[in-house]
Scaffold this active site. Sequence first.
Site, mmCIF file in Angstrom:
data_model
loop_
_atom_site.group_PDB
_atom_site.id
_atom_site.type_symbol
_atom_site.label_atom_id
_atom_site.label_comp_id
_atom_site.label_asym_id
_atom_site.label_seq_id
_atom_site.Cartn_x
_atom_site.Cartn_y
_atom_site.Cartn_z
ATOM 1 N N TYR A 114 0.819 -1.211 0.000
ATOM 2 C CA TYR A 114 0.000 0.000 0.000
ATOM 3 C C TYR A 114 0.858 1.269 0.000
ATOM 4 O O TYR A 114 0.440 2.308 -0.492
ATOM 5 C CB TYR A 114 -0.897 0.045 1.250
ATOM 6 C CG TYR A 114 -2.250 -0.596 1.067
ATOM 7 C CD1 TYR A 114 -2.373 -1.901 0.604
ATOM 8 C CD2 TYR A 114 -3.412 0.108 1.361
ATOM 9 C CE1 TYR A 114 -3.614 -2.489 0.460
ATOM 10 C CE2 TYR A 114 -4.661 -0.473 1.228
ATOM 11 C CZ TYR A 114 -4.755 -1.772 0.777
ATOM 12 O OH TYR A 114 -5.991 -2.330 0.640
ATOM 13 N N LYS A 158 3.135 -15.568 2.018
ATOM 14 C CA LYS A 158 3.291 -16.263 0.733
ATOM 15 C C LYS A 158 4.779 -16.562 0.593
ATOM 16 O O LYS A 158 5.442 -16.173 -0.368
ATOM 17 C CB LYS A 158 2.752 -15.364 -0.399
ATOM 18 C CG LYS A 158 2.646 -16.014 -1.766
ATOM 19 C CD LYS A 158 1.548 -17.061 -1.866
ATOM 20 C CE LYS A 158 1.657 -17.822 -3.189
ATOM 21 N NZ LYS A 158 0.680 -18.920 -3.304
ATOM 22 N N ASP A 209 -3.157 -18.203 -0.041
ATOM 23 C CA ASP A 209 -4.191 -18.853 -0.863
ATOM 24 C C ASP A 209 -4.901 -19.937 -0.062
ATOM 25 O O ASP A 209 -6.126 -20.058 -0.079
ATOM 26 C CB ASP A 209 -3.602 -19.400 -2.170
ATOM 27 C CG ASP A 209 -2.336 -20.225 -1.979
ATOM 28 O OD1 ASP A 209 -1.754 -20.213 -0.871
ATOM 29 O OD2 ASP A 209 -1.919 -20.894 -2.940
ATOM 30 N N ASP A 241 -6.353 -6.942 3.932
ATOM 31 C CA ASP A 241 -7.480 -6.259 3.298
ATOM 32 C C ASP A 241 -8.430 -7.299 2.710
ATOM 33 O O ASP A 241 -9.646 -7.246 2.909
ATOM 34 C CB ASP A 241 -6.948 -5.323 2.201
ATOM 35 C CG ASP A 241 -8.066 -4.592 1.482
ATOM 36 O OD1 ASP A 241 -8.976 -4.083 2.157
ATOM 37 O OD2 ASP A 241 -8.026 -4.537 0.231
ATOM 38 N N ASP A 286 -12.239 -8.991 4.483
ATOM 39 C CA ASP A 286 -13.555 -8.933 3.830
ATOM 40 C C ASP A 286 -14.185 -10.324 3.782
ATOM 41 O O ASP A 286 -15.380 -10.484 4.025
ATOM 42 C CB ASP A 286 -13.446 -8.374 2.396
ATOM 43 C CG ASP A 286 -13.711 -6.870 2.340
ATOM 44 O OD1 ASP A 286 -13.521 -6.188 3.364
ATOM 45 O OD2 ASP A 286 -14.124 -6.382 1.264
#
Length: 356
Positions: A139, A190, A222, A246, A250
Amino acid sequence: MKKILVLPGDGIGPEIVAEAVKVLERLQADGLDVELEHGLVGGSAYDAKGHPLPEETLVQARAADAILLGAVGGPQYETLERPLRPEQGLLGLRSELELFSNLRPAILYPQLAEASTLKPEVVSGLDIMIVRELTGGIYFGKPRGVRTLDNGEQEGFNTLVYRESEIERIGRSAFEIAQKRGRRLCSVDKANVLEVTELWRQVMLRIAKEYADVELTHMYVDNAAMQLVRAPKQFDVVVTSNMFGDILSDAAAMLTGSIGMLPSASLDADGKGMYEPIHGSAPDIAGQGVANPLATILSVAMMLRYSFGQSEPADRIESAVGRVLDQGLRTPDIAAEGQATVGTVQMGDAVVAALA
Ligand code: IPM
Ligand code: MG
């Protein structure tokens, strides 16, 4: 006396924040020692002052002990150049105030079990805390931009970067939260592909030695996305980077079926924080008086608990919310098919009444 800066923002922000302010005022009347001040952020700040994070808002924010924010953004601002878009107000506050630790709980209220799209047995009793790094990673990483290559083709680029110290402080924040909950922490990375998250994993492993009472596990992002929708109750606390957080937060919010119910906290190293509902500005329903104010009201409870160390009034708010759900009050977002609904103001008034 604690100072709270109230930033209603855009869309449904002003409507839902007004209800949370009623709750604060009711607690004030009962002796809670806080002082409220209002300010501008996001699109409404751009409209009034020409910038989504005006200097005076930043001054107010620095002087406050905590910030209550509604939501920012709206379709009318999407064509503005990036630095002037409402989201920059939010990102600017996070980074200017170094609010690096973002707590996003996903709790399923038993009264709303039918609201989830997942089978009740998969989500009943769900209580996850996602700890998202909020001031670093892709970000904010540099270099970033869009450039034109020699052959005339355009190329966009962003940088995923984390310093050890940044990983360490979000790691500590997450371990400390895990100590107060189920003592299980899953670090999501990851590391099989990205060097920066390999470092992330190493740092988590290193500091884990200081938190021997917490069980640390690791998961690739994942797989974590898959496990969140397959068997979410396996998680207690999840710690992850800005962008993974982020996305996963959600998904976690949706497990509960009601993003309109979930609060969040963004904390600095001293516990100063910005509190806001997880949902956005919902321009499609703004001004209609139907938005669910409960996530914002529950954000006030988080503020009292995390920034002011006041768990008694925080419990009071949370019980009051439970009581209005028990009474069957539902805004449209959490209503079952055919169930009668109430508006934003009625819901807020009911919570205030239930505080008694
Ligand atoms: C969030 C939002 C923000 C983010 C946007 C509005 C900039 O999606 O708080 O999760 O991406 O962090
Ligand atoms: Mg988001």
